[in-house]
Design an enzyme around this catalytic site. Sequence first.
Site, mmCIF file in Angstrom:
data_model
loop_
_atom_site.group_PDB
_atom_site.id
_atom_site.type_symbol
_atom_site.label_atom_id
_atom_site.label_comp_id
_atom_site.label_asym_id
_atom_site.label_seq_id
_atom_site.Cartn_x
_atom_site.Cartn_y
_atom_site.Cartn_z
ATOM 1 N N VAL A 37 24.007 11.754 58.759
ATOM 2 C CA VAL A 37 23.176 12.927 58.501
ATOM 3 C C VAL A 37 21.761 12.424 58.263
ATOM 4 O O VAL A 37 21.515 11.653 57.324
ATOM 5 C CB VAL A 37 23.690 13.737 57.285
ATOM 6 C CG1 VAL A 37 22.786 14.930 57.029
ATOM 7 C CG2 VAL A 37 25.132 14.181 57.517
ATOM 8 N N TYR A 38 20.829 12.829 59.137
ATOM 9 C CA TYR A 38 19.442 12.368 59.081
ATOM 10 C C TYR A 38 18.573 13.380 58.351
ATOM 11 O O TYR A 38 18.777 14.591 58.476
ATOM 12 C CB TYR A 38 18.899 12.144 60.497
ATOM 13 C CG TYR A 38 19.458 10.899 61.125
ATOM 14 C CD1 TYR A 38 18.813 9.678 60.983
ATOM 15 C CD2 TYR A 38 20.644 10.940 61.841
ATOM 16 C CE1 TYR A 38 19.333 8.524 61.547
ATOM 17 C CE2 TYR A 38 21.166 9.791 62.415
ATOM 18 C CZ TYR A 38 20.502 8.594 62.264
ATOM 19 O OH TYR A 38 21.022 7.461 62.818
ATOM 20 N N TYR A 39 17.572 12.861 57.637
ATOM 21 C CA TYR A 39 16.698 13.688 56.807
ATOM 22 C C TYR A 39 15.246 13.525 57.211
ATOM 23 O O TYR A 39 14.819 12.444 57.622
ATOM 24 C CB TYR A 39 16.852 13.287 55.326
ATOM 25 C CG TYR A 39 18.178 13.717 54.760
ATOM 26 C CD1 TYR A 39 18.300 14.931 54.086
ATOM 27 C CD2 TYR A 39 19.316 12.934 54.924
ATOM 28 C CE1 TYR A 39 19.521 15.345 53.599
ATOM 29 C CE2 TYR A 39 20.543 13.344 54.433
ATOM 30 C CZ TYR A 39 20.641 14.541 53.774
ATOM 31 O OH TYR A 39 21.850 14.959 53.287
#
Length: 187
Positions: A37-39
């Site tokens: 999960v990229y932010y």
Amino acid sequence: MKYEVEQKYRYEPNSNLRQRLDDLKAEWHSPCQQCDVYYAHPARDFADTDEALRIRSVGAQNFVTYKGPKIDRTTKTRQEIELPLAPGAVGAEQFGQLLAALGFRVVAEVRKQRHAADIAWEGHRFEAALDDVETVGHFAELEILAEQAELDVARTSLASLASKLGLSDVERRSYLEMQLEKSGEDL
């Protein structure tokens, strides 16, 4: 400070790449499903700064990873800092909540099936990974960790290993970049 020297290559899953790795006495790990999960940072654009922040879940294990900007134009050499998080879905969710409270927002989720192996090559220890990335395709990654003074030697050895394995279709974009391009979204 250690740097991750990495190169990614497209490959056909029906090729004999796995056999070529076996011929080099690859030590295989159990296959795993990875969910990244990229932010997005609240005050700077990671697409412009060439950085990444993600939470990776592999089974019950979770890690937060920061990847700094690439430092050369041929490989994906960059600083990488990875720290373990509390295990289980709750551990990843709680750290995601902390990031959201600080103003970070989720950009995308990348899922892949990974078959990784360790390989000894030219006196170095490499990790090779065969990835089947949802919506993006099949890739082989070669990676070595090196101190700054050893980067040129590491890059040369990586190129030599790739040549030995018949890997030539280099892909410098991240899985996140490829997925967002395919979906028409921006970072």
